[in-house]
Structures are given as C-alpha cells and as structure tokens.
Design a protein around this motif. Structure first.
Motif, PDB file in Angstrom:
ATOM      1  N   LEU A  22     -79.170 -19.228 -29.537  1.00  0.00           N
ATOM      2  CA  LEU A  22     -78.596 -19.255 -30.967  1.00  0.00           C
ATOM      3  C   LEU A  22     -79.310 -19.663 -32.332  1.00  0.00           C
ATOM      4  O   LEU A  22     -78.727 -19.278 -33.343  1.00  0.00           O
ATOM      5  CB  LEU A  22     -78.150 -19.711 -30.711  1.00  0.00           C
ATOM      6  N   ILE A 273     -59.854 -23.469 -38.572  1.00  0.00           N
ATOM      7  CA  ILE A 273     -60.448 -22.942 -36.745  1.00  0.00           C
ATOM      8  C   ILE A 273     -59.199 -22.911 -35.554  1.00  0.00           C
ATOM      9  O   ILE A 273     -58.814 -21.850 -35.253  1.00  0.00           O
ATOM     10  CB  ILE A 273     -61.062 -22.979 -36.077  1.00  0.00           C
ATOM     11  N   THR A 277     -56.883 -19.701 -34.304  1.00  0.00           N
ATOM     12  CA  THR A 277     -56.297 -19.692 -32.591  1.00  0.00           C
ATOM     13  C   THR A 277     -55.004 -20.288 -32.130  1.00  0.00           C
ATOM     14  O   THR A 277     -54.969 -18.999 -31.146  1.00  0.00           O
ATOM     15  CB  THR A 277     -57.366 -20.604 -32.151  1.00  0.00           C
ATOM     16  N   VAL A 281     -53.015 -16.621 -30.724  1.00  0.00           N
ATOM     17  CA  VAL A 281     -52.904 -16.208 -29.861  1.00  0.00           C
ATOM     18  C   VAL A 281     -51.879 -17.154 -28.425  1.00  0.00           C
ATOM     19  O   VAL A 281     -51.976 -16.821 -28.006  1.00  0.00           O
ATOM     20  CB  VAL A 281     -54.387 -17.225 -28.268  1.00  0.00           C
TER      21      VAL A 281
ATOM     22  N   LEU B  92     -72.658 -15.001 -27.645  1.00  0.00           N
ATOM     23  CA  LEU B  92     -72.822 -15.380 -28.879  1.00  0.00           C
ATOM     24  C   LEU B  92     -72.276 -17.172 -28.564  1.00  0.00           C
ATOM     25  O   LEU B  92     -72.511 -18.620 -27.635  1.00  0.00           O
ATOM     26  CB  LEU B  92     -72.973 -15.496 -29.946  1.00  0.00           C
ATOM     27  N   TRP B  94     -70.186 -17.791 -25.445  1.00  0.00           N
ATOM     28  CA  TRP B  94     -70.660 -18.198 -23.951  1.00  0.00           C
ATOM     29  C   TRP B  94     -71.973 -19.274 -23.857  1.00  0.00           C
ATOM     30  O   TRP B  94     -71.730 -20.210 -23.665  1.00  0.00           O
ATOM     31  CB  TRP B  94     -71.262 -17.088 -23.208  1.00  0.00           C
ATOM     32  N   PHE B 112     -70.272 -18.713 -38.956  1.00  0.00           N
ATOM     33  CA  PHE B 112     -68.913 -19.046 -39.059  1.00  0.00           C
ATOM     34  C   PHE B 112     -69.197 -18.690 -40.954  1.00  0.00           C
ATOM     35  O   PHE B 112     -68.309 -17.733 -41.313  1.00  0.00           O
ATOM     36  CB  PHE B 112     -67.655 -19.042 -38.702  1.00  0.00           C
ATOM     37  N   SER B 115     -67.330 -15.341 -42.763  1.00  0.00           N
ATOM     38  CA  SER B 115     -66.815 -14.976 -42.734  1.00  0.00           C
ATOM     39  C   SER B 115     -66.134 -15.483 -43.537  1.00  0.00           C
ATOM     40  O   SER B 115     -64.670 -15.058 -44.372  1.00  0.00           O
ATOM     41  CB  SER B 115     -65.600 -15.720 -41.606  1.00  0.00           C
ATOM     42  N   LEU B 175     -65.936 -14.737 -36.383  1.00  0.00           N
ATOM     43  CA  LEU B 175     -65.096 -14.766 -36.002  1.00  0.00           C
ATOM     44  C   LEU B 175     -64.479 -14.402 -34.878  1.00  0.00           C
ATOM     45  O   LEU B 175     -63.844 -15.175 -33.568  1.00  0.00           O
ATOM     46  CB  LEU B 175     -64.092 -13.914 -37.152  1.00  0.00           C
ATOM     47  N   VAL B 178     -65.680 -17.514 -33.056  1.00  0.00           N
ATOM     48  CA  VAL B 178     -64.876 -18.935 -32.920  1.00  0.00           C
ATOM     49  C   VAL B 178     -63.444 -18.268 -32.571  1.00  0.00           C
ATOM     50  O   VAL B 178     -63.047 -19.201 -31.225  1.00  0.00           O
ATOM     51  CB  VAL B 178     -64.800 -18.755 -34.347  1.00  0.00           C
ATOM     52  N   LEU B 179     -63.165 -17.911 -32.026  1.00  0.00           N
ATOM     53  CA  LEU B 179     -62.161 -17.543 -31.454  1.00  0.00           C
ATOM     54  C   LEU B 179     -62.200 -17.478 -30.266  1.00  0.00           C
ATOM     55  O   LEU B 179     -62.082 -17.669 -29.433  1.00  0.00           O
ATOM     56  CB  LEU B 179     -61.281 -15.907 -31.627  1.00  0.00           C
ATOM     57  N   ALA B 182     -63.507 -20.687 -28.539  1.00  0.00           N
ATOM     58  CA  ALA B 182     -62.208 -21.651 -28.537  1.00  0.00           C
ATOM     59  C   ALA B 182     -60.903 -21.150 -27.063  1.00  0.00           C
ATOM     60  O   ALA B 182     -60.402 -22.079 -26.191  1.00  0.00           O
ATOM     61  CB  ALA B 182     -60.886 -20.858 -29.838  1.00  0.00           C
ATOM     62  N   PHE B 217     -58.300 -13.401 -25.990  1.00  0.00           N
ATOM     63  CA  PHE B 217     -58.843 -13.913 -27.136  1.00  0.00           C
ATOM     64  C   PHE B 217     -60.200 -12.065 -27.341  1.00  0.00           C
ATOM     65  O   PHE B 217     -60.160 -12.305 -28.393  1.00  0.00           O
ATOM     66  CB  PHE B 217     -59.661 -15.053 -26.972  1.00  0.00           C
ATOM     67  N   LEU B 220     -58.010  -9.622 -29.367  1.00  0.00           N
ATOM     68  CA  LEU B 220     -57.162 -10.254 -30.690  1.00  0.00           C
ATOM     69  C   LEU B 220     -58.899  -9.228 -31.004  1.00  0.00           C
ATOM     70  O   LEU B 220     -58.470  -8.635 -32.520  1.00  0.00           O
ATOM     71  CB  LEU B 220     -57.208 -11.240 -30.699  1.00  0.00           C
ATOM     72  N   ILE B 223     -59.628  -5.850 -32.349  1.00  0.00           N
ATOM     73  CA  ILE B 223     -58.797  -5.490 -32.850  1.00  0.00           C
ATOM     74  C   ILE B 223     -57.872  -5.656 -34.534  1.00  0.00           C
ATOM     75  O   ILE B 223     -59.164  -4.983 -35.413  1.00  0.00           O
ATOM     76  CB  ILE B 223     -57.463  -6.152 -32.082  1.00  0.00           C
ATOM     77  N   PHE B 224     -58.926  -6.861 -34.326  1.00  0.00           N
ATOM     78  CA  PHE B 224     -59.603  -7.730 -35.568  1.00  0.00           C
ATOM     79  C   PHE B 224     -60.056  -7.161 -36.143  1.00  0.00           C
ATOM     80  O   PHE B 224     -60.901  -6.182 -37.736  1.00  0.00           O
ATOM     81  CB  PHE B 224     -60.189  -9.508 -35.909  1.00  0.00           C
ATOM     82  N   LYS B 231     -60.478  -0.019 -42.281  1.00  0.00           N
ATOM     83  CA  LYS B 231     -59.966   0.009 -43.804  1.00  0.00           C
ATOM     84  C   LYS B 231     -61.524  -0.177 -44.548  1.00  0.00           C
ATOM     85  O   LYS B 231     -60.949  -0.699 -45.249  1.00  0.00           O
ATOM     86  CB  LYS B 231     -59.538  -1.444 -43.696  1.00  0.00           C
ATOM     87  N   VAL B 279     -55.607   5.033 -38.420  1.00  0.00           N
ATOM     88  CA  VAL B 279     -55.665   3.397 -38.235  1.00  0.00           C
ATOM     89  C   VAL B 279     -54.488   3.086 -36.987  1.00  0.00           C
ATOM     90  O   VAL B 279     -55.130   2.306 -35.992  1.00  0.00           O
ATOM     91  CB  VAL B 279     -55.302   2.243 -39.660  1.00  0.00           C
ATOM     92  N   MET B 283     -55.005   1.826 -33.189  1.00  0.00           N
ATOM     93  CA  MET B 283     -55.096   0.275 -32.531  1.00  0.00           C
ATOM     94  C   MET B 283     -54.199   0.384 -31.332  1.00  0.00           C
ATOM     95  O   MET B 283     -54.404  -0.356 -30.360  1.00  0.00           O
ATOM     96  CB  MET B 283     -54.006  -0.426 -33.131  1.00  0.00           C
TER      97      MET B 283
END
Lengths: 283, 297
Positions: A22, A273, A277, A281, B92, B94, B112, B115, B175, B178-179, B182, B217, B220, B223-224, B231, B279, B283
């Motif tokens: 990290l 954030i 989330t 989600v 990261l 984890w 982050f 972003s 991103l 972070v997702l 969470a 997660f 998601l 796909i982001f 694009k 596109v 997806m």
C-alpha cells in the motif's frame, strides 16, 4: 494452540506485506501529483537541474503569471459559471424526479429509471453531432446555454437514480404525517424529506461537479469558434503550446484546476463514497 | 373511495415533479440521439440538403482502416483497463483490511484522489512522465544506470497503447478499490475469526470467503472501468492525439474528426451508432463474464 500461533504469525506477515504494498501504491499515485505541484513552484532553470525534488526557491509568481497568460483566468471563470449552474439545476430537477419516482405512486417507476439509466450508457458522441446542429440552428453555439443545458441533462439519470434509492429508505409515515399536517407536497419534500438524505445530496453534487468541471469533448465542439467561451479543460489543452517551455508556469496552470478540486473533495470524500456505494450497490 | 382519489392526486403531482427532469433529458439527449439515427442514413456536409444514402455510410465504415483500428484500440483499452483496475483494485482493497483504520483512511484518500482529477489533467501530468528528454521515467532510468530501458514512450508503437492503458488504470483503480473495500467491510468479522480457528490461511480466506461475497461490487466496478475505457477520449487526445500517425486513434476521436474537421456529419453519425452497439454488446458480455451474485449477509 499451535495452529492459533501459526495463524497469528500469518496475519502478522500479511500486515507487513500490506503496509509495504500500500505504501508503494501511495507513492505511485501521490508522486506525479506532488511532482506537478513542485514544478509549479520552480523556475525553468531549476526544472532542468532539479527535476525530481522540492523547489529550492518557491516561485509563487508562477501562479499570477499563469492566470494572466492565454486567457486562463477567463477560462477559469467560465468553468465556474457553467459547472455551478449545471450542478444546481441537475440537483433540483433530479431530486424532484427521484422523489416522484420513489414516493409518489408513479406506476412502473422501476422501469422508468432503468430506461434513463440504459440510455445513459450511450456514448456522448452519438448525441453530440445532432445536438451541435440543433444548437447551430437556434444560434446558441458559443453561449453559456449551449454548455449549461446539456450538462444539466446528461447528469440527470445517475443523479435521479441515487435520489430515488435514498428517498425509498425514508419511512412513509413521516411523509404521511406531514401531508396530514397540511403541508403542501413541495413543502413536505423540501423541509421534511430532503434533510433526511444529505449523503445523497453530497454524492450527487460531488459526482456532477467532477464530471462537468472535467468535461472536454462537448466543450471542444461547442466552443470551437468562440475564444471567450472556452472552459478550463479546453483552454489547458492549448495552454502547453502558448507557454512554450515555461514548465513552471505551465504546471501552475494545471495546478489551478487540480488543487482546489482535491482540497474541496478531500473534505467531502467520506460522504461521497458512502453515498456512491450505498446508492450504486444496494438493490 | 376517497383513498383512491387521494392516490390519484399524488400521482398527478408526482408526474408534475418528474416533468422537468424528463423534459430536459428528452430534449438534450433522447431527441438528438434519434436525430443522429436518421442522420446516419444520409450524406451531409453541414450545409445544404441531406441526401439519403441508405446503408452506404455503414458499409464505408467497415472498409475504413482507421475506423477498424479505432475499434480495435477502444475495445483493447476497455477490456484491458477493466481487467487491470479490477485486479489491482480488489487486491488493494483486501490489503486495506490488514492496516489500522487511521492510516487506512489516509491510504484510501490518496489512492482515490486521481478519480477527482479531470482526465485531461492526469494525461497532461503523464505527458511529463513519458516525455523522452526531460520526462521523469527516462530520467529515473538514467539515474539508476538503466539506459537500455529508456524509450520514446508515446511515439513508439510497441509502448504507446500500454502507456495509455497505464494512465487510464492509474485513474480508475481508486474507484474500484473504494467500492470493493466498502463491500469487504460489510462482511462480519466473525466469519474471518471462525475460518482462522479452523486453520484457514489468509489467502484461502480471501479466495473462499471475501471474493465470493464481494462479487456484486466487483461486477459493478468492472462495468464502470469498462465503460470508461471504451469511451476513452480525453486521455488519448492529451497524451498522443492518436499518434504516432493514427496508431493510437480511438473511436470517439476518429468520429469527432470525421464529423467536425472533415464535415462528414452523416458518416460520423453512422460510425457513432456502430460505437453505441459495440458499447452495449461489451456491457452485456461483461455482465455475463463477471457474474455478480447477491448474498444475504
């Protein structure tokens, strides 16, 4: 007993590995940004002899010089006007829409929001060519309107989706009792429901601000022939050639866009954030 | 009876609340899209009349070497940057589980931050990094005595696409991390404790417990990242402007040039529709590959 000790040792090793990896990742991300800030405070001569390090003599004058070169100050103000106006409009429209879809008995509200979201996946360029000709027909090219109105529109699907998700979590009892107390629907919405979903508000504001502040393609198309209307992103692309090899001033120009954004949203990040989330989600 | 009437009043008011958002979106996104659809069957230089040409724009597109190259580049950048940012981002996230919450918060904020920065700016920063004479990367190799590793990164065909990929992933990883973090935080700690009691190693815990539980997660964020990569325009424009030659051209860039520089509006419109199809297909494909199952925790 033995396996417990082993397990603790394994965890200890993982902790060390985690800090090392990290830490390296943080350097890899932070250094280019720090490099930009350092360079923005150096003279061109120092840039050549001291590429990597902290500036020996801080050249704050690079900032006013950058601001006054190549209309950068004007572009900055254009970006502020366009971004603030479009973010405000998107928030108002999509909060109203999200409330309607979440709480006002609209049939097939799930289908409606999915239609918005699916359309949102369409790449911008499939919209820009026709929109450009429409704007030309209405003689709107090179006006604030040509930037603000489309920016407002394009952020609506995701914003409305987030608002809808959050409004759905507000208990119906609260709304009912406000209605019974004789509050108008708009009043209920504004003073009872809206304060309950501030994380959603923060998410939408931050997300839209980042997107509109950094938007490039449509701004290039619509301001191509009007120097006075260019936004910062468009201006900065041309800035490099105007500055020649004035690395310090050039970096100061890039910092003018970046640093306020980082400071402002470093602060909001937590809410942003959490909202992102939760909204993206769940469900 | 009166309850039904009350419901109808709220429905009417609800439609009124929904109207501004819908009207603005229809006018500035939906109508131009369908107008673009019609335009794609025409030849039009921006002035004078439009000439109906049927499918010939589409046929021309598939014979256009630059467009085919642009498709290849955009699809490569989409899938590769999605893969890279998901793998790095999940790892990261984890590792963040093992560090203290204070320093972990600091790590997350830094990781982050890209972003938040506009893509043009990150690309302009990295044009400093990759610059052949004064660039950080080559100067770093020089300082370490590794002269042989020096490259003209952005003008060399063997390195240019992966440099773009690196910049795109550099921006996207935060991103994803972070997702996914969470998601990992919402897993009850008792699950880990129980697995450790049974003698499970940390790697096994990651593969057998954490990863399956955060798949929605992962999907998601994949796909982001895929959408951002497919694009991609700003980054490529600022880094290489499609060069060397047309080697790193991407779909939005080639369409922009045809429509707004060469005034082939109809042709640009038809290529943009092919782009839309690519596109949407990507997806659907990505959703099939990364299956996000939802677990009740």
């Amino acid at each position: 007993m033995n396996s417990k000790k082993e397990s603790a040792e394994r965890r200890g090793a993982m902790t060390v590995i985690s800090y090392v990896i990290l830490g390296l990742a943080v350097i890899l991300v932070a250094y280019p940004i720090l490099f930009l800030i350092f360079t923005s405070l150096k003279t061109s001569q120092e840039f050549y002899v001291n590429l990597f390090g902290i500036p020996r003599d801080f050249q704050w004058a690079n900032y006013p010089r950058a601001w006054n070169t190549g209309h950068l100050g004007m572009y900055f103000m254009n970006s502020v006007v366009v971004t603030v106006a479009s973010v405000l409009l998107t928030v108002v429209f999509s909060a109203l829409g999200g409330y309607a879809l979440g709480k006002m008995n609209i049939p097939r509200s799930e289908l409606i929001i999915m239609a918005f979201m699916t359309f949102n996946f369409i790449p911008g360029i499939a919209i820009y060519i026709s929109l450009y000709t429409m704007m030309a027909k209405f003689r709107m090219l090179g006006s604030y309107f040509a930037l603000i109105a489309p920016y407002t529109a394009w952020q609506i699907p995701f914003s409305m989706y987030i608002f809808k998700k959050f409004f759905e979590t507000v208990p119906m009892d609260i709304i009912e009792s406000s209605r019974i107390d004789g509050c108008s629907e708009l009043r209920t919405f504004r003073s009872v429901v809206l304060p309950l979903i501030t994380p959603a508000l923060a998410t939408v504001v931050v997300f839209n601000f980042i997107n509109n502040w950094g938007e490039l393609m449509w701004a290039q198309i619509t301001t191509a022939s009007s120097i006075n209307m260019k936004t910062l992103t468009v201006g900065l692309l041309n800035f490099k050639t105007e500055m020649g090899v004035e690395w310090g001033q050039y970096s100061a120009g890039l910092c003018l866009v970046t640093v306020p954004l980082l400071l402002l949203f470093g602060y909001f990040q937590k809410y942003f954030i959490a909202g992102l989330t939760q909204g993206a989600v769940k469900g | 009876m009166s309850k039904l009437k009350g419901k109808n009043i709220y429905l009417a008011k609800g439609l009124l609340f929904l109207l501004p958002a819908t009207a603005v979106y229809v006018f500035f996104a939906v109508i131009p899209f369908f107008d673009n659809l019609i335009l794609s069957f025409h030849s039009w230089s921006g002035f004078g009349g439009k000439e109906f040409v049927g499918f010939s724009n589409f046929i021309e597109a598939f014979r256009d070497k630059n467009f085919l190259l642009a498709i290849k580049n955009s699809v490569y950048l989409g899938f590769a940057s999605s893969l890279v940012s998901v793998i790095v981002g999940v790892l990261l996230a984890w590792l963040l589980l093992y560090v203290g919450s204070g320093i972990g918060g600091f790590f997350r904020t830094i990781l982050f931050s890209p972003s938040m920065i506009p893509a043009v700016i990150t690309a302009l920063i990295f044009s400093f990094v990759f610059e052949p004479e004064m660039g950080i990367l080559n100067r770093l190799f020089e300082a370490m005595g590794l002269e042989s590793l020096k490259h003209a990164w952005l003008t060399n065909k063997s390195t240019v696409l992966n440099c773009i990929l690196f910049v795109s992933a550099w921006k996207q990883v935060g991103l994803t991390m972070v997702l996914c973090f969470a998601g990992m935080q919402s897993i009850p700690k008792s699950l880990f404790e129980a697995a450790r009691m049974e003698g499970a190693g940390e790697g096994a815990i990651f593969l057998r417990i954490i990863l399956p539980l955060v798949m929605s997660f992962v999907q998601l964020s994949a796909i982001f990242a895929l959408m951002a990569g497919l694009k991609i325009y700003d980054t490529v424009l600022a880094l290489t402007n499609g060069g060397p030659g047309k080697f790193s051209v991407v779909m939005p860039m080639w369409i922009m040039q045809n429509a707004f520089s060469f005034n082939h509006y109809g042709y640009g419109a038809s290529m943009s529709l092919i782009f839309v199809v690519i596109v949407l297909l990507s997806m659907v494909l990505a959703k099939g590959v990364v299956k996000g199952e939802t677990y009740e925790l």
